[in-house]
Design an enzyme around this catalytic site. Structure first.
Site, PDB file in Angstrom:
ATOM      1  N   PHE A 177      19.595 -40.515   1.391  1.00 37.14           N
ATOM      2  CA  PHE A 177      19.027 -39.393   2.126  1.00 37.14           C
ATOM      3  C   PHE A 177      20.089 -38.313   2.242  1.00 37.14           C
ATOM      4  O   PHE A 177      21.274 -38.570   1.987  1.00 37.14           O
ATOM      5  CB  PHE A 177      18.621 -39.875   3.531  1.00 37.14           C
ATOM      6  CG  PHE A 177      17.146 -39.789   3.797  1.00 37.14           C
ATOM      7  CD1 PHE A 177      16.235 -40.362   2.940  1.00 37.14           C
ATOM      8  CD2 PHE A 177      16.668 -39.142   4.936  1.00 37.14           C
ATOM      9  CE1 PHE A 177      14.879 -40.294   3.198  1.00 37.14           C
ATOM     10  CE2 PHE A 177      15.305 -39.072   5.198  1.00 37.14           C
ATOM     11  CZ  PHE A 177      14.417 -39.650   4.340  1.00 37.14           C
ATOM     12  N   GLN A 227      15.058 -27.453  13.751  1.00 36.42           N
ATOM     13  CA  GLN A 227      15.212 -27.763  12.324  1.00 36.42           C
ATOM     14  C   GLN A 227      13.973 -27.354  11.523  1.00 36.42           C
ATOM     15  O   GLN A 227      12.862 -27.713  11.878  1.00 36.42           O
ATOM     16  CB  GLN A 227      15.439 -29.256  12.145  1.00 36.42           C
ATOM     17  CG  GLN A 227      15.584 -29.667  10.691  1.00 36.42           C
ATOM     18  CD  GLN A 227      16.108 -31.081  10.573  1.00 36.42           C
ATOM     19  OE1 GLN A 227      15.369 -32.041  10.726  1.00 36.42           O
ATOM     20  NE2 GLN A 227      17.398 -31.218  10.337  1.00 36.42           N
ATOM     21  N   HIS A 281      12.409 -28.109   8.114  1.00 37.61           N
ATOM     22  CA  HIS A 281      12.529 -29.079   7.028  1.00 37.61           C
ATOM     23  C   HIS A 281      12.341 -28.340   5.711  1.00 37.61           C
ATOM     24  O   HIS A 281      11.404 -27.557   5.574  1.00 37.61           O
ATOM     25  CB  HIS A 281      11.482 -30.179   7.182  1.00 37.61           C
ATOM     26  CG  HIS A 281      11.715 -31.359   6.298  1.00 37.61           C
ATOM     27  ND1 HIS A 281      11.525 -31.305   4.940  1.00 37.61           N
ATOM     28  CD2 HIS A 281      12.137 -32.615   6.572  1.00 37.61           C
ATOM     29  CE1 HIS A 281      11.818 -32.493   4.420  1.00 37.61           C
ATOM     30  NE2 HIS A 281      12.191 -33.306   5.387  1.00 37.61           N
ATOM     31  N   LEU A 316       4.520 -32.363   5.641  1.00 36.94           N
ATOM     32  CA  LEU A 316       5.850 -32.754   5.223  1.00 36.94           C
ATOM     33  C   LEU A 316       5.863 -33.493   3.889  1.00 36.94           C
ATOM     34  O   LEU A 316       5.022 -34.334   3.614  1.00 36.94           O
ATOM     35  CB  LEU A 316       6.429 -33.665   6.301  1.00 36.94           C
ATOM     36  CG  LEU A 316       7.920 -33.895   6.157  1.00 36.94           C
ATOM     37  CD1 LEU A 316       8.639 -32.609   6.463  1.00 36.94           C
ATOM     38  CD2 LEU A 316       8.349 -34.986   7.109  1.00 36.94           C
ATOM     39  N   GLU A 361      12.228 -36.120   2.653  1.00 33.42           N
ATOM     40  CA  GLU A 361      13.505 -36.015   1.975  1.00 33.42           C
ATOM     41  C   GLU A 361      13.706 -37.193   1.027  1.00 33.42           C
ATOM     42  O   GLU A 361      14.468 -37.116   0.066  1.00 33.42           O
ATOM     43  CB  GLU A 361      14.586 -36.031   3.064  1.00 33.42           C
ATOM     44  CG  GLU A 361      15.944 -35.641   2.623  1.00 33.42           C
ATOM     45  CD  GLU A 361      16.816 -35.340   3.845  1.00 33.42           C
ATOM     46  OE1 GLU A 361      16.358 -34.616   4.739  1.00 33.42           O
ATOM     47  OE2 GLU A 361      17.935 -35.843   3.900  1.00 33.42           O
ATOM     48  N   ARG A 374      19.856 -30.675   5.822  1.00 33.80           N
ATOM     49  CA  ARG A 374      18.579 -29.957   5.805  1.00 33.80           C
ATOM     50  C   ARG A 374      18.725 -28.457   6.053  1.00 33.80           C
ATOM     51  O   ARG A 374      18.027 -27.656   5.443  1.00 33.80           O
ATOM     52  CB  ARG A 374      17.639 -30.550   6.843  1.00 33.80           C
ATOM     53  CG  ARG A 374      17.122 -31.895   6.411  1.00 33.80           C
ATOM     54  CD  ARG A 374      16.185 -32.484   7.425  1.00 33.80           C
ATOM     55  NE  ARG A 374      15.656 -33.740   6.904  1.00 33.80           N
ATOM     56  CZ  ARG A 374      14.880 -34.563   7.590  1.00 33.80           C
ATOM     57  NH1 ARG A 374      14.521 -34.251   8.830  1.00 33.80           N
ATOM     58  NH2 ARG A 374      14.430 -35.663   7.056  1.00 33.80           N
ATOM     59  N   HIS A 399      10.092 -28.308  11.967  1.00 31.97           N
ATOM     60  CA  HIS A 399       9.986 -29.752  11.861  1.00 31.97           C
ATOM     61  C   HIS A 399      10.474 -30.503  13.094  1.00 31.97           C
ATOM     62  O   HIS A 399       9.818 -31.441  13.547  1.00 31.97           O
ATOM     63  CB  HIS A 399      10.799 -30.200  10.641  1.00 31.97           C
ATOM     64  CG  HIS A 399      10.717 -31.656  10.350  1.00 31.97           C
ATOM     65  ND1 HIS A 399       9.510 -32.308  10.227  1.00 31.97           N
ATOM     66  CD2 HIS A 399      11.675 -32.593  10.167  1.00 31.97           C
ATOM     67  CE1 HIS A 399       9.746 -33.595   9.972  1.00 31.97           C
ATOM     68  NE2 HIS A 399      11.042 -33.794   9.939  1.00 31.97           N
ATOM     69  N   ARG A 413      19.995 -32.058  12.631  1.00 29.53           N
ATOM     70  CA  ARG A 413      19.786 -33.496  12.548  1.00 29.53           C
ATOM     71  C   ARG A 413      19.756 -33.947  11.092  1.00 29.53           C
ATOM     72  O   ARG A 413      19.207 -33.269  10.240  1.00 29.53           O
ATOM     73  CB  ARG A 413      18.445 -33.850  13.202  1.00 29.53           C
ATOM     74  CG  ARG A 413      18.054 -35.288  13.008  1.00 29.53           C
ATOM     75  CD  ARG A 413      16.803 -35.636  13.769  1.00 29.53           C
ATOM     76  NE  ARG A 413      15.585 -35.095  13.183  1.00 29.53           N
ATOM     77  CZ  ARG A 413      14.987 -35.589  12.102  1.00 29.53           C
ATOM     78  NH1 ARG A 413      15.499 -36.615  11.469  1.00 29.53           N
ATOM     79  NH2 ARG A 413      13.879 -35.044  11.641  1.00 29.53           N
TER      80      ARG A 413
END
Lengths: 587, 114, 230
Positions: A119, A240, A242, A252, A255, A286, A353, A398
């Site tokens: 990730f 955030q 995304h 979404l 990731e 991100r 997000h 994050r």
């Protein structure tokens, strides 16, 4: 009409991962625990988490919780509290094993161990090669975890109040929390839940923005309740976006797609992330990837007739990987973008997000506020965990896979701490009837009749304002205008009227209450953002393009009263290891 | 002894009986096609043959069992008042037992007379 | 596009009625978007919905006679006029909102959680990829209720028949190599009602928005029962 009252040892508001993991600890300890949720628990938005949960199990590649800690501190752009981050990264390992023992159907490796994927923002050896730290159940990890936790709560006979909307917390003169007033949506009747401890676990507030990966229910109810009870919200400017939402829709695309080998291309077919993050490329943090996409589009290299998105290429991975590891993504792309990722790229654009900020807590989940003796005084009986809380482990940005981890670790920690608290505080405090009256007025206000603005229209207007004035790129001018506009909207709230005053399952009334919550949170976001004169993590300002550790390595605290913003220091001292000092953040 | 009526046993009986019913019907249709008994005497011989009569007895007991499970299922699905359901089950039960006696009598008589 | 929507508010209406709405269809519009537009026109209209991407399972509806999820159904795929009704066979609370409590009770009744009797290892309980594959097509259930409320057996005996959703979950744990309560689970399913009301009508398979197959799962339970009985 007499108000019906129920009594519990612990009241948990919200039935997502944090709430249910806390409830499980309490129910297993044979305490009387009530979980209040405005939707049936498995509808909570944890269900939509796709990619997985981080833990340094080292099942695929070498790993260590300390490397995980480093990545998280760096990912947070050094705004995360290092004691809480150390605690979370250590706890990650037993937490994932506990989940597995509870029945989560994790994907498996050939040797029978839990499958882990790569990730963004993950490294071995403090910034070295890519790590594989994200434990996954295909691309439905949140679904698998939420259902498992609900199932375990059924076993533990937790008391659920499904489809009850929490209106407000009840606090006495000393500031102690006595429970909450809730509304039974089915009947429209209020109910007073008196409780020795209250945990807010109401999740995020993505509905403040127009394009979001968040569900309709993510209206930040717990954060707004905390605000009205005098608790500030911390670091709300850090929201955030995304990088890969389906363009124009916001759903979404995990990731994990890039973790499995997918990558982004612009209209020239160029793999542009190589320019922005030469090492990590598409698996940079991100905030970095989101800004890169927005920059590509702004500079005219976007795809599609409007040039308003980029493409996520997956087709080179082959059908087997896609249908084995990313079946949900394949389905979503087909439904919402009309493309089969096995043969065509997916059109993507950043989508609102996750809110890094929230109700300030310590690493036990206790809500902490500056009252008299320093910045972190505990409010007796009040806890917060999950996205609505800010411990802070995510700081300014994050990392993917740390959200499920956060809700599980701190949901559990809050549950454990409540058990201890109840040993020392075995009795209910006397109910403060005046406080109940005050909170009831929040409901009776909606009985006002007559012509007025509709909730739906104002909600749409508000979400547009937030998107335009508190989005990915933020300048002083844009945000100052945003503050004024949100103030106007806050005034307009008074002119809202419900045409539908019926009692049974009145969703219009629920949405009205939610809109009030959203607007209060919107103000915290745009005002905290305006005040922070630097670029850090997700908060990116063209007029202050650099991180400024000298002046701004501190947490914002937004108070509802007088729209005040204060600051408190970052906890840079970990529990047992050395501090990671701030460094330039490159991927 | 379970307090519940049978579930698995009824279900399995229904399946097993269905298999036998199917097989017997194929056999029977085969007989009709290839060498159909054309007189009363031939029919009597066909039914009275010891193997034939056993197979036929088994066919009819399967049919009755199959019917009993089927009727019970339909009544459980559609008839909810307990008294009416019990009455109907009794009526069907007596009917099925009566039929079984009559069939058995016909087959045994054919066997004795041949 | 014309929508004919089931309306009933117990505070105001003596009986349910069907109300017509006109909705301007935009590109890529989902049924949920259309219902939100109706809600914008008429705030008294109530329905459940949340994630908008088919994972939370809130917006199970009956549209033109078929159960489906509003948020993953394109309006362009629907025949006009679009008749939208609540999920069948459940008591209506208001408009498209139905009382699902019996459905949830049946879910609870199958003990839908992993039961492990051996001491737990310090790390994960090992499970081979092949064993894990057996859970595919089972654990993905989102509890939207489309299957059980399309099942005639569930309409007839919603208090005693577990219904396809709960039985799929029952098999999800029976099929899990980590679960150690196979016999208890099977014993609990004995009797004419809980499992054996399934007559393989297969409406559940037809309507499942996640393309799961409860009938097949029920068949596997029966097979396993038979296997353990003889």
């Amino acid at each position: 009409m007499t108000l019906v009252r129920r009594h519990f040892d612990a009241l948990i508001i919200g039935a997502g991962g944090a709430g249910l993991n806390a409830a499980l600890q309490l129910a297993n300890a044979n305490l009387r625990v009530a979980v209040v949720s405005k939707v049936f628990p498995t509808r909570s938005h944890t269900v939509a988490a796709q990619g997985g949960v981080n833990a340094a199990l080292a099942n695929v590649l070498p790993d260590n919780w300390h490397w995980h800690m480093f990545d998280t501190v760096k990912g947070s752009d050094y705004l995360g509290d290092q004691d809480a981050i150390e605690f979370m990264c250590r706890e990650a390992i037993p937490t994932v094993y506990e989940l597995e023992h509870n029945g989560v159907p994790f994907s498996r490796l050939d040797n029978g161990r839990i499958y882990q994927r790569a990730f963004g923002g993950q490294s071995q050896n403090f910034g070295g090669a890519q790590a594989a730290r994200t434990c996954a159940a295909a691309d439905r990890t949140g679904h698998a975890i939420l259902h498992t936790l609900y199932q375990q709560n059924i076993r533990a006979r937790t008391h659920f109040f499904d489809e009850y909307f929490a209106v407000d917390l009840i606090a006495d003169d000393e500031g102690a929390i006595l429970g909450a007033l809730v509304l039974e949506i089915e009947t429209g009747e209020p109910l007073l839940i008196e409780s020795k401890t209250t945990l807010l676990a109401t999740g995020g507030c993505g509905q403040v923005f127009r394009t979001t990966s968040n569900a309709h229910i993510n209206t930040g109810d717990g954060m707004a309740m905390a605000l009205r009870a005098g608790v500030p919200l911390m670091d709300m400017e850090f929201f955030q976006f995304h990088p890969t939402g389906i363009a124009g829709k916001g759903m979404l695309i995990t990731e994990g797609v890039r973790g499995e080998g997918g990558y982004l291309v612009n209209k020239d077919g160029e793999r542009f992330m190589e320019r922005y993050a030469p090492n990590a490329k598409d698996l940079a943090s991100r905030d970095v990837v989101s800004r890169a996409i927005v920059t590509e589009v702004k500079e005219g290299r976007g795809c599609g007739p409007e040039g308003d998105h980029v493409m996520l290429k997956v087709d080179h991975l082959g059908e087997e990987i896609v249908s084995k590891r990313l079946p949900g993504i394949r389905e979503s792309s087909q439904i919402f973008a009309g493309v089969d990722p096995v043969v065509e790229p997916i059109p993507v654009f950043p989508t609102a997000h996750y809110v890094m900020g929230g109700i300030p807590t310590n690493r036990y989940g206790r809500v902490v506020v500056p009252v008299q003796h320093g910045p972190e005084e505990v409010i007796p009986g009040l806890y917060a965990a999950g996205e609505c809380a800010c411990v802070s482990v995510h700081g300014a940005n994050r990392l993917g896979g740390n959200s499920l981890l956060d809700i599980l670790v701190f949901g559990r920690a809050a549950g454990q701490d409540i058990i201890e608290f109840l040993k020392e505080n075995p009795n209910h405090r006397p109910m403060d009837e005046a406080a109940v009256e005050k909170v009831m007025s929040r409901l009776t206000r909606w009985e006002e009749k007559g012509e007025g603005i509709s909730v739906q229209d104002l909600r749409a207007e508000f979400r547009k304002v937030m998107e335009d004035h508190a989005g990915v790129f933020r300048t002083d001018e844009i945000m100052a205008e945003g503050v004024e506009k949100v103030k106007e909207i806050r005034e307009k709230l008074k002119d809202l009227r419900l045409q539908d005053q019926s009692s049974v399952f009145n969703t219009a009334r629920v949405e009205a209450l939610e809109l009030e919550n959203l607007v209060d949170i919107g103000m915290s976001i745009v005002l905290s953002a305006l005040n922070r004169q630097e670029s850090r993590g997700a908060h990116s300002r063209p007029d202050y393009p650099d991180r400024d550790d000298k002046n701004w390595m501190k947490h914002s605290l937004y108070f509802y009263e007088e729209d005040r913003v204060e600051y408190k220091p970052v906890r840079t001292k970990p529990l047992f290891v050395e501090t990671f000092p701030p460094k330039e953040r490159v991927y | 002894m379970s307090r519940q009526a049978s579930g698995l046993r009824a279900w399995a009986l229904q399946r097993i009986s269905a298999v036998y019913l199917g097989l017997y019907i194929i056999y029977f249709l085969g007989v009709l096609l290839i060498c159909p008994p054309d007189t009363y005497e031939a029919w009597k011989a066909f039914v009275g043959d010891p193997w034939g009569s056993m197979a036929m007895l088994l066919f009819f007991s399967s049919l009755l069992l199959h019917a009993w499970v089927g009727v019970r299922d339909v009544l459980i699905d559609y008839v909810h008042p307990m008294m009416i359901r019990v009455t109907l089950l009794t009526v069907f039960g007596i009917g099925l037992i009566g039929s079984s006696f009559s069939i058995a009598k016909a087959i045994f008589l054919a066997g004795l007379q041949s | 596009m014309k929508f004919i929507v089931f309306r009933y508010n117990p505070d105001l209406d003596a009986t349910p009625r069907m109300q017509e709405y006109d909705v301007e269809v935009t590109r890529g519009m989902m049924l949920r978007d259309a219902l939100l537009e109706i809600k914008r026109q008429d705030e008294s209209f109530s329905f459940r919905h949340s994630c908008g991407e088919g994972v939370c399972g809130s917006d199970g509806l009956n549209v033109n006679g078929t159960n489906l999820l509003g948020c993953i159904t394109r309006v362009s795929d629907l025949k006009e006029p679009v008749k939208v009704r609540p999920l069948p066979g459940r008591p209506v609370i208001r408009d498209l909102v139905v009382d699902m409590s019996q459905f949830y009770q049946q879910y609870r009744a199958v003990e839908p959680y992993l039961i492990r009797r051996d001491p737990l290892p310090e790390q994960e309980i090992l499970q081979s990829p092949e064993e894990r594959d057996k859970l595919d097509g089972l654990y993905e259930c989102i509890m939207c209720g489309c299957c059980s409320t399309s099942c005639p057996s569930f309409w007839w005996n919603p208090d005693k028949f577990h219904g396809p959703q709960a039985l799929l979950q029952s098999w999800r744990f029976l099929a899990d190599s980590r679960d150690q309560a196979t016999d208890e689970r099977l014993d609990a399913l004995e009797g004419p009602y809980k499992l054996f009301r399934c007559h393989t009508i297969m409406n559940c398979v037809d309507v499942c928005p996640k393309h799961l197959n409860p009938t097949k799962a029920i068949g596997k339970i029966k097979e396993l029962m038979l296997e353990r009985a003889i």
